[in-house]
Design an enzyme around this catalytic site. Sequence first.
Site, PDB file in Angstrom:
ATOM      1  N   ASP A  38       0.757  -1.358   0.117  1.00  0.00           N
ATOM      2  CA  ASP A  38      -0.119   0.145   0.033  1.00  0.00           C
ATOM      3  C   ASP A  38       1.003   1.304  -0.049  1.00  0.00           C
ATOM      4  OD1 ASP A  38      -3.201   0.614   0.930  1.00  0.00           O
ATOM      5  OD2 ASP A  38      -1.730   2.269   1.146  1.00  0.00           O
ATOM      6  N   HIS A 106      -9.840  -5.068  -3.127  1.00  0.00           N
ATOM      7  CA  HIS A 106      -8.843  -5.224  -2.791  1.00  0.00           C
ATOM      8  C   HIS A 106      -8.834  -5.699  -1.334  1.00  0.00           C
ATOM      9  CE1 HIS A 106      -9.943  -0.966  -2.577  1.00  0.00           C
ATOM     10  NE2 HIS A 106      -9.253  -1.134  -1.391  1.00  0.00           N
ATOM     11  N   HIS A 108      -6.980  -5.852   2.241  1.00  0.00           N
ATOM     12  CA  HIS A 108      -6.026  -5.296   2.981  1.00  0.00           C
ATOM     13  C   HIS A 108      -5.256  -6.131   3.966  1.00  0.00           C
ATOM     14  CE1 HIS A 108      -6.937  -0.826   2.237  1.00  0.00           C
ATOM     15  NE2 HIS A 108      -8.060  -1.255   2.232  1.00  0.00           N
TER      16      HIS A 108
END
Length: 152
Positions: A38, A106, A108
Amino acid sequence: MTIVDRILCRPCIFCAIADGSIPTTLIYKDDKIAAFNDINPAAETHILIVPVDHVKSVKTLTTDHIPLLEKMHQKGIDLLRERGHNPEQSRLGFHVPPFNTVDHLHLHVVGGAMKSNFRKLKYETGRMWYMDLTQLHATLDKKRRLQEGARL
Ligand code: 5GP
Ligand code: ZN
């Protein structure tokens, strides 16, 4: 991607990262999923795992996506272990629209020390804004039962 994005030629950022058109160091890639760090990590480890083919969000998923979700989740666990984190004490999850900022699904993968108390809350599973795989399974099962009921 929405039809408006297509017409205006606004590319999806995570499609572009996954297909290599935006240069980003990929931690992992195969024909189904890609993983990368990220850009604004919430913790010591903060990886995003995305499907290579565009999927908008948890809201557009069906039970047909379960093998893909399991694959993303398993890769997240493997990457956490490789980095010395206990997956049980980590935060794997999906932000639920409208609490997301990128409209390409997505996962995490957040492990180790968190950068702030706000980030702890933002990535706290069991909240209405952050769903782990178990919650997602339950939601998809419920959706399937409702659709089957509507067909009867
Ligand atoms: P969301 O808010 O949708 O749950 O998460 C989107 C995540 O994508 C955020 O944590 C944000 O930092 C990350 N992000 C946004 N743009 C980029 C980018 O261009 N590259 C990378 N590596 N991460 C990004
Ligand atoms: Zn996309």
